[in-house]
Write an enzyme that holds these catalytic residues in place. Structure first.
Site, PDB file in Angstrom:
ATOM      1  CB  CYS A  11      -0.948  -0.027   1.189  1.00  0.00           C
ATOM      2  SG  CYS A  11      -0.123  -0.014   2.797  1.00  0.00           S
ATOM      3  N   GLY A  12       0.457   2.307   0.615  1.00  0.00           N
ATOM      4  CA  GLY A  12       1.265   3.517   0.656  1.00  0.00           C
ATOM      5  C   GLY A  12       2.407   3.429   1.645  1.00  0.00           C
TER       6      GLY A  12
END
Length: 280
Positions: free
Chosen positions: A237-238
């Site tokens: 993800c981020g």
């Protein structure tokens, strides 16, 4: 208990005072949300809960945010919260489902066998008019004996190798715009785009009204993204907070949870030596 990684608010209310139950508030918010999870915990939490701050129970010796703590560091921190690896652990967050999956994965990787996420989290508990506590908590310290599972976490080298392995699926849960490189990254200095060969399954697609979708809906979302949950998955993800939602979803479907790329795009997008592509 069932094989599901989720427990209901009804179950938690019925077992709230069980001797071996430990309730964990794992709330974490993006800076843009302008919310203070520690202050919110002091104002209102599920009775008996302790506060797990993902930014503090982490490897703080490196620049990447909220990276998995070393086993001995994790064990000392959660032992101080009164948690043993043999306890029944229920994690929730203030969004319904966001960072609770990250904390659930932390415990899972460190060897806890009975760790669950509260279905609907604190918002559902509050909406049902259930009892709340407030103020700081002072749990009795416990001993947590960590048994680290290295298969549950991936570093950049492992992800790079997986991209060339047709048996492994790399799944990116960022938005489609960020995945394609069409939207800016919220952290300055990161390249836009995605890992070559990665699949995109934005984590909000797995959630409805703050709750993980039911297994049939999850299977449909995975299939639409070209992902087979029966095969190995590495999720990214981020910054590593929402990637474990894929792991939770896979467990809810009866599959082995996905391995989490802990550094996620904060590491990958910030390193010029790692390949990045844009577009679909």
């Amino acid at each position: 208990m069932t094989a599901s990684p989720l427990v209901s608010t009804d179950w938690l209310a019925a077992h709230l005072f069980d001797a071996d139950l430990r309730i964990v508030d794992g709330s974490w918010y993006l800076p843009s949300m302008a919310r203070d999870p520690d202050a919110e915990f002091l104002a209102a939490h599920i009775p008996g809960a302790v506060r797990f701050n993902p930014d503090l129970i982490a490897d703080t010796s490196i620049a990447l945010p909220h990276m998995l703590a070393a086993p001995e560091v994790f064990a000392e921190a959660v032992g101080g919260l009164g948690i043993s690896e043999t306890d029944t652990i229920v994690v929730y967050d203030g969004m319904g489902l966001m960072s609770a999956a990250r904390v659930w994965w932390n415990f899972l990787v460190m060897g806890a066998k009975k760790v669950f996420v509260l279905d609907g989290g604190l918002p559902k508990w509050v909406a049902e008019g259930r009892v709340l506590g407030a103020g700081a908590t002072a749990p009795r310290p416990a001993s947590f004996h960590a048994r680290f599972d290295p298969t549950g976490v991936a570093d950049a080298a492992r992800v790079l190798a997986a991209l060339d392995d047709p048996a492994i699926q790399v799944v990116d849960v960022r938005s489609a715009g960020r995945f394609r490189g069409e939207e800016p990254e919220p952290r300055p200095g990161l390249r836009g785009g995605h890992m070559p060969g990665a699949r995109n399954l934005p984590f909000p697609d797995l959630i409805a009204n703050g709750r993980l979708r039911d297994p049939a809906e999850l299977r449909a979302r995975f299939a639409a993204a070209g992902i087979d949950p029966a095969r190995p998955v590495i999720t990214s993800c981020g910054s590593g907070v929402t990637a474990p939602i894929v792991s939770l979803a896979m467990a809810a479907m009866g599959h082995r949870p996905a391995t989490v790329y802990d550094g996620s795009w904060t590491e990958w997008g910030g390193r010029a030596d790692l390949p990045v592509v844009t577009g679909r």
